[in-house]
Every structure is written in C-alpha cells, then in structure tokens.
Design a protein around this motif. Structure first.
Motif, mmCIF file in Angstrom:
data_model
loop_
_atom_site.group_PDB
_atom_site.id
_atom_site.type_symbol
_atom_site.label_atom_id
_atom_site.label_comp_id
_atom_site.label_asym_id
_atom_site.label_seq_id
_atom_site.Cartn_x
_atom_site.Cartn_y
_atom_site.Cartn_z
ATOM 1 N N THR A 10 0.750 -1.131 0.037
ATOM 2 C CA THR A 10 0.012 0.138 -0.047
ATOM 3 C C THR A 10 0.942 1.339 0.121
ATOM 4 O OG1 THR A 10 0.100 -0.071 2.474
ATOM 5 C CG2 THR A 10 -1.996 -1.075 1.211
ATOM 6 N N GLY A 11 2.220 0.852 0.037
ATOM 7 C CA GLY A 11 3.026 2.287 0.110
ATOM 8 C C GLY A 11 3.380 2.846 -1.315
ATOM 9 N N GLN A 12 4.056 3.743 -1.311
ATOM 10 C CA GLN A 12 4.562 4.356 -2.727
ATOM 11 C C GLN A 12 5.139 3.177 -3.585
ATOM 12 O OE1 GLN A 12 7.031 8.087 -4.126
ATOM 13 N NE2 GLN A 12 8.544 6.428 -3.125
ATOM 14 N N ASP A 13 6.294 2.497 -3.105
ATOM 15 C CA ASP A 13 7.146 1.598 -3.957
ATOM 16 C C ASP A 13 6.301 0.458 -4.238
ATOM 17 O OD1 ASP A 13 9.118 3.454 -3.536
ATOM 18 O OD2 ASP A 13 10.626 2.208 -2.651
ATOM 19 N N ARG A 34 -2.169 -3.933 6.114
ATOM 20 C CA ARG A 34 -2.363 -4.002 7.716
ATOM 21 C C ARG A 34 -3.861 -3.630 8.072
ATOM 22 N NH1 ARG A 34 1.673 -0.398 10.662
ATOM 23 N NH2 ARG A 34 1.143 1.025 9.089
ATOM 24 N N ASN A 40 -6.841 2.237 3.727
ATOM 25 C CA ASN A 40 -5.776 3.253 2.752
ATOM 26 C C ASN A 40 -5.156 2.543 1.608
ATOM 27 O OD1 ASN A 40 -4.621 1.041 4.238
ATOM 28 N ND2 ASN A 40 -2.788 2.203 4.907
ATOM 29 N N ASP A 64 1.471 -8.530 9.435
ATOM 30 C CA ASP A 64 2.176 -7.360 10.107
ATOM 31 C C ASP A 64 3.792 -7.821 10.308
ATOM 32 O OD1 ASP A 64 3.248 -5.190 11.772
ATOM 33 O OD2 ASP A 64 1.122 -4.604 11.895
ATOM 34 N N LEU A 65 4.478 -6.958 9.994
ATOM 35 C CA LEU A 65 6.047 -7.346 10.159
ATOM 36 C C LEU A 65 6.376 -7.569 11.619
ATOM 37 C CD1 LEU A 65 7.689 -4.912 7.649
ATOM 38 C CD2 LEU A 65 7.768 -7.540 7.549
ATOM 39 N N LEU A 86 9.412 -4.367 1.427
ATOM 40 C CA LEU A 86 9.153 -2.944 1.383
ATOM 41 C C LEU A 86 8.395 -2.419 2.344
ATOM 42 C CD1 LEU A 86 8.264 -2.764 -2.451
ATOM 43 C CD2 LEU A 86 10.333 -3.153 -1.568
ATOM 44 N N SER A 90 8.712 4.094 7.584
ATOM 45 C CA SER A 90 9.815 4.800 6.683
ATOM 46 C C SER A 90 10.146 6.241 6.857
ATOM 47 C CB SER A 90 9.479 4.488 5.257
ATOM 48 O OG SER A 90 8.253 5.413 4.810
ATOM 49 N N TYR A 156 15.854 4.998 12.430
ATOM 50 C CA TYR A 156 15.605 4.480 11.253
ATOM 51 C C TYR A 156 16.700 3.842 10.403
ATOM 52 C CZ TYR A 156 14.139 4.177 6.177
ATOM 53 O OH TYR A 156 13.992 3.556 5.000
ATOM 54 N N LYS A 160 17.443 -0.109 9.517
ATOM 55 C CA LYS A 160 17.906 -0.614 8.141
ATOM 56 C C LYS A 160 19.100 -1.173 7.920
ATOM 57 C CE LYS A 160 14.315 0.524 5.359
ATOM 58 N NZ LYS A 160 13.230 -0.534 4.839
ATOM 59 N N HIS A 186 13.671 8.046 -3.602
ATOM 60 C CA HIS A 186 12.929 8.110 -4.761
ATOM 61 C C HIS A 186 11.542 8.492 -4.383
ATOM 62 C CE1 HIS A 186 13.535 4.297 -3.185
ATOM 63 N NE2 HIS A 186 12.089 4.162 -3.257
HETATM 64 P P1 NAP Z 1 6.028 4.150 2.502
HETATM 65 O O1 NAP Z 1 5.316 4.867 1.408
HETATM 66 O O2 NAP Z 1 6.128 4.703 3.774
HETATM 67 O O3 NAP Z 1 5.509 2.635 2.458
HETATM 68 C C1 NAP Z 1 5.468 2.068 3.482
HETATM 69 C C2 NAP Z 1 4.707 0.742 3.436
HETATM 70 O O4 NAP Z 1 4.992 -0.149 4.637
HETATM 71 C C3 NAP Z 1 3.225 0.932 3.839
HETATM 72 O O5 NAP Z 1 2.366 0.050 2.801
HETATM 73 C C4 NAP Z 1 2.743 0.438 5.091
HETATM 74 O O6 NAP Z 1 1.468 0.170 5.317
HETATM 75 C C5 NAP Z 1 3.989 -0.429 5.263
HETATM 76 N N1 NAP Z 1 4.086 -0.800 6.679
HETATM 77 C C6 NAP Z 1 4.275 0.040 7.556
HETATM 78 N N2 NAP Z 1 4.476 -0.432 8.809
HETATM 79 C C7 NAP Z 1 4.407 -1.915 8.690
HETATM 80 C C8 NAP Z 1 4.197 -2.922 9.556
HETATM 81 N N3 NAP Z 1 4.502 -3.061 10.695
HETATM 82 N N4 NAP Z 1 3.965 -4.251 8.988
HETATM 83 C C9 NAP Z 1 3.705 -4.311 7.287
HETATM 84 N N5 NAP Z 1 3.803 -3.496 6.806
HETATM 85 C C10 NAP Z 1 4.105 -2.143 7.175
HETATM 86 O O7 NAP Z 1 7.426 3.809 1.978
HETATM 87 P P2 NAP Z 1 8.219 3.635 0.257
HETATM 88 O O8 NAP Z 1 8.700 5.098 0.136
HETATM 89 O O9 NAP Z 1 7.183 2.850 -0.262
HETATM 90 O O10 NAP Z 1 9.461 2.819 0.755
HETATM 91 C C11 NAP Z 1 9.404 1.440 0.436
HETATM 92 C C12 NAP Z 1 10.438 0.753 1.288
HETATM 93 O O11 NAP Z 1 11.716 1.199 0.847
HETATM 94 C C13 NAP Z 1 10.607 1.036 2.935
HETATM 95 O O12 NAP Z 1 11.083 0.025 3.483
HETATM 96 C C14 NAP Z 1 11.393 2.242 2.889
HETATM 97 O O13 NAP Z 1 12.074 2.304 4.203
HETATM 98 C C15 NAP Z 1 12.495 1.844 1.913
HETATM 99 N N6 NAP Z 1 13.284 2.873 1.402
HETATM 100 C C16 NAP Z 1 12.393 3.925 0.770
HETATM 101 C C17 NAP Z 1 13.326 5.063 -0.018
HETATM 102 C C18 NAP Z 1 12.442 6.157 -0.656
HETATM 103 O O14 NAP Z 1 12.964 7.250 -0.828
HETATM 104 N N7 NAP Z 1 11.276 6.057 -0.948
HETATM 105 C C19 NAP Z 1 14.692 4.984 -0.013
HETATM 106 C C20 NAP Z 1 15.334 4.108 0.417
HETATM 107 C C21 NAP Z 1 14.608 2.948 1.087
HETATM 108 P P3 NAP Z 1 0.652 1.212 5.649
HETATM 109 O O15 NAP Z 1 0.101 1.785 4.370
HETATM 110 O O16 NAP Z 1 -0.531 0.417 6.142
HETATM 111 O O17 NAP Z 1 0.992 2.200 6.509
#
Ligand code: NAP
Ligand code: F7E
Length: 338
Positions: A10-13, A34, A40, A64-65, A86, A90, A156, A160, A186
């Motif tokens: 459900t997140g961006q990536d 979740r 959402n 859930d993680l 993913l 974050s 964070y 990681k 990104h």
């Molecule tokens: P994001 O938009 O914040 O999405 C995070 C996702 O993780 C959402 O689907 C969220 O679910 C889910 N989540 C949060 N807590 C969780 C839990 N306890 N159990 C299961 N799922 C859970 O992040 P993103 O930007 O897509 O990034 C994807 C991954 O790449 C993340 O691990 C982030 O740390 C990493 N990353 C991101 C970037 C970047 O620039 N975007 C760069 C490097 C690494 P809900 O929708 O329910 O909240």
C-alpha cells in the motif's frame, strides 16, 4: 506463473512494484496489508483496472512485520517465488519519536520475514529483496557506494542497517538468494505527503490555487540524490532476475539541496519561494544527514539499470499532478459555496 509477495504494497514503492509486475502476464502478486480503522488502499485501487485478469492475479493478505506468526502463515499459504520486503515505518523524523517501534518493524521485522523465507526455501527456491536505504551512509562523505563505510544518523537508519546485514548473513549462512538494494531517495506523485519533495510540490501548488498561505519547513541546506520511484522498482525486480544474488546501490548520481527543490517547484507555478517559506525547528532532526550522492555504476554495469527520469522531470511530474489536484479541490470548494 511467477508468484511475488510484497510487504508494503500500500506504500509508494509497493504500488509501483505491483503495477510493474502485474503489467507482465506471467506474474501473480500477493500483498501484505495491515488492518486500519479506515481503508488506505488509494495507491493500489487503480491496479484492478489494468486488465480483467488482475482480479485473479492480485491478492491481499492481512499480516504485520511485527507479528512473526502472521508472516509464517502468509508465506505458507502463498508459497511465493519472489519476496520483496518494502514494509517499514519509513519516516526518518518520526523514527526519533518512535525509535523502539521503528527498530521492531524495520530491523526485527526484516529478520522475522527472513526466517519465514528460510523455512519456505527448504522446500522450494525463494528469491528475497530487502529495501535498504542510503540513510545507512548517514554522515559518510559523498559519493557513496558499497565500499563506503556506513555511519547511520537516525533510529531508522540503524534499523535499516540491521536488516541489510541480516539479509547478507542469510545469503552467506544459508545460501539463500537474498539481495539488498541500497536505494537513494525516490519520489513520485504517490509519495507520502510529509516527505520533503511531496510537501513542497503540494505546498507550492496549493499556494498557487489559494488553498494555503505559507509553507513551514526545516533544514533547507541538506542535499539528496532524488530519483523517480517508477525507475527504482524496476531495479528491485532486475536484482531478483540476475544469475547470482548481490547488493546494489540505486541512485541517479546527481544531488540537489532542499533549497534547489523549493526554487524549482515554486518556479514551475510562477512563484518565488522566498515569499512563502518559513522555518520551524519542529521539522529538523536531532542529527541530520547533510549530503547523499549515490554512485550507481555497479547497477548500470551488472544489471543494465539506468534511471529514465531526472530531477527536473521528476519535480515537474509531481507539480503537474498536485496542481491538478489543487485545482479540483478549489473548484469543489467554490461549487460548495455557490
Ligand atoms: P512508504 O510509502 O512509507 O510505505 C511503507 C509501507 O510499509 C506501507 O505499505 C505501510 O503500510 C507498510 N508498513 C508499515 N508498517 C508496517 C508493518 N508493521 N507491517 C507491515 N507493513 C508495514 O514507503 P516507500 O517510500 O514506499 O518505501 C518502501 C521501502 O523502501 C521502505 O522499506 C523504505 O524504508 C525503503 N526505502 C525508501 C526510500 C524512498 O526514498 N522512498 C529509499 C530507500 C529505502 P500502511 O499503508 O498500512 O501504512
Ligand atoms: O527529508 C529535509 C530533511 O523526509 C529529506 C525516506 O524515504 O529517504 C527518505 O528519508 C531532507 C532531510 O527524506 C523538511 O531534514 C527540510 O534532510 O523527504 P525526507 P529522508 O529523511 O531523506 C531515505 C532514503 C529513506 O530511506 C527514507 O525512508 O529534507 N527537510 N524541511 C525536510 N524534510 C521533511 N520531511 N519535512 C520538512 O519540512
């Protein structure tokens, strides 16, 4: 049929990756979701319109993680051939307010998932992708690549780094096909509203449309290597299609300050950011990461990966999206008043 399991769908990536995989007819996609009091799923709702077969090829599972038993159950039920981890808390700033929660979900959560993958891997091959982060480099001088010593600067980033080394250790200890992608920032129109790029593109466009008067920001001097999320999920997939598992830096090789971001976003709507931006220490961090600039040479040479969208293209895409959204909101409020 390949079967992919995505945590954080459900997140961006997660949404871009699911879209990328579902565009290939040979993928079935399973996502962890979740439970929340209001739904959402805005980032993935549109996927069902890709083609009618998506209704049979996209499946969501509650887990859930933080909950090892739920991960084990989903792994056993789905039996995926590829797992993309993913899911995360974050937000770097928020990790200072919730360090233990962040460590649990981001650090231990990765280990819980790796354990579930290891068990499945005993009966069928499973490829694992870990979403590692350039935040792990922290204060290490730029440019950063896999030879740069890590120096994390937030709860964070520390969490990681734990997930990154656990991924490498599972590869070395159990011979698992496990890859860690060290991705630099990104962004996209689907970026969460409290990350700096989206906060700025939403702010500039809402100010333009008269929906907001000012934009309150933190440190404008930090620099980031910003790329487009759609390009970066392609790199994740390429890592799992390689012959051997390895780790990669994914970045554009260009860095820009938050100030440059403001200049560009506001200029795209014919405004000068100096007239609207205010400072509030609430948006600063106890320890900051000053400059991130990735060297993606290995990903280019070994995987053939290249970014297709540059900084200007990315911010233009986000401003255009948010301007359209702000216009719709303005028309709706004018209509309600009339
Ligand atoms: P994001 O938009 O914040 O999405 C995070 C996702 O993780 C959402 O689907 C969220 O679910 C889910 N989540 C949060 N807590 C969780 C839990 N306890 N159990 C299961 N799922 C859970 O992040 P993103 O930007 O897509 O990034 C994807 C991954 O790449 C993340 O691990 C982030 O740390 C990493 N990353 C991101 C970037 C970047 O620039 N975007 C760069 C490097 C690494 P809900 O929708 O329910 O909240
Ligand atoms: O901050 C500065 C802030 O929150 C970028 C996550 O996806 O990328 C992201 O982490 C910079 C920082 O991203 C505001 O101090 C100024 O220097 O957009 P951000 P981040 O912290 O770089 C990495 C690679 C990840 O892995 C993370 O998951 O912008 N900044 N003023 C601000 N930042 C925010 N959020 N809000 C401000 O008002």
């Amino acid at each position: 049929m390949k079967r992919a399991l995505i945590t954080g769908i459900t997140g961006q990536d997660g949404s871009y990756l699911a879209e990328f995989l579902l565009a290939r007819p040979d993928y079935e996609v399973h996502g962890l979701v979740r439970r929340s009091s209001s739904l959402n799923r805005q980032r993935i709702d549109h996927l069902f319109a890709i083609d009618p077969s998506v209704h049979d090829r996209l499946h969501l599972h509650y887990a859930d993680l933080a909950d090892a038993s739920s991960l084990a159950m989903v792994m056993e039920k789905v039996r995926p051939s590829e797992v993309y981890n993913l899911g995360a808390q974050s937000h770097v700033r928020v990790s200072f307010d919730q360090p233990l929660y962040t460590a649990d979900v981001v650090g231990s959560g990765t280990l819980r998932l790796l354990e579930a993958v290891r068990h499945l891997n005993q009966s069928q091959p499973v490829r694992f992708y870990q979403a590692s982060s350039s935040e792990m480099f922290g204060s290490a001088p730029p440019p950063q690549d896999l030879n740069t010593p890590f120096h994390p600067r937030s709860p964070y980033a520390c969490a990681k780094l734990y997930g990154h080394w656990q991924t490498i250790n599972y590869r070395e200890a159990y011979g698992m096909f496990a890859c860690s992608g060290v991705l630099f920032n990104h962004e996209s129109p689907r970026r969460g509203e409290s990350f700096v790029t989206r906060k700025v593109t939403l702010g500039a466009t809402r100010i333009k449309e008269g929906l907001q008067k000012k934009l309150v920001m933190g440190n404008l001097d930090s620099k980031r290597d910003w790329g487009f999320a759609g390009d970066y999920v392609r790199a994740m997939w390429m890592m799992l299609q390689a012959e051997t598992p390895d780790d990669y830096v994914v970045a554009t090789g260009e860095t820009h300050s938050v100030r440059e971001l403001l200049e560009l976003a506001f200029s795209l709507v014919d405004l000068d950011y100096h007239d609207y931006v205010e400072f509030d220490p609430r948006y600063t961090r106890p320890s900051e990461v000053d400059v991130l600039l990735g060297d993606p040479t290995k990903a280019r040479e070994a995987l053939g990966w290249r970014p297709e969208v540059d900084f200007r293209g990315l911010i233009t895409m986000m401003v255009e999206h948010d301007l359209e959204q702000a216009r719709r909101e303005r028309f709706a409020s004018t209509y309600r008043k009339s």
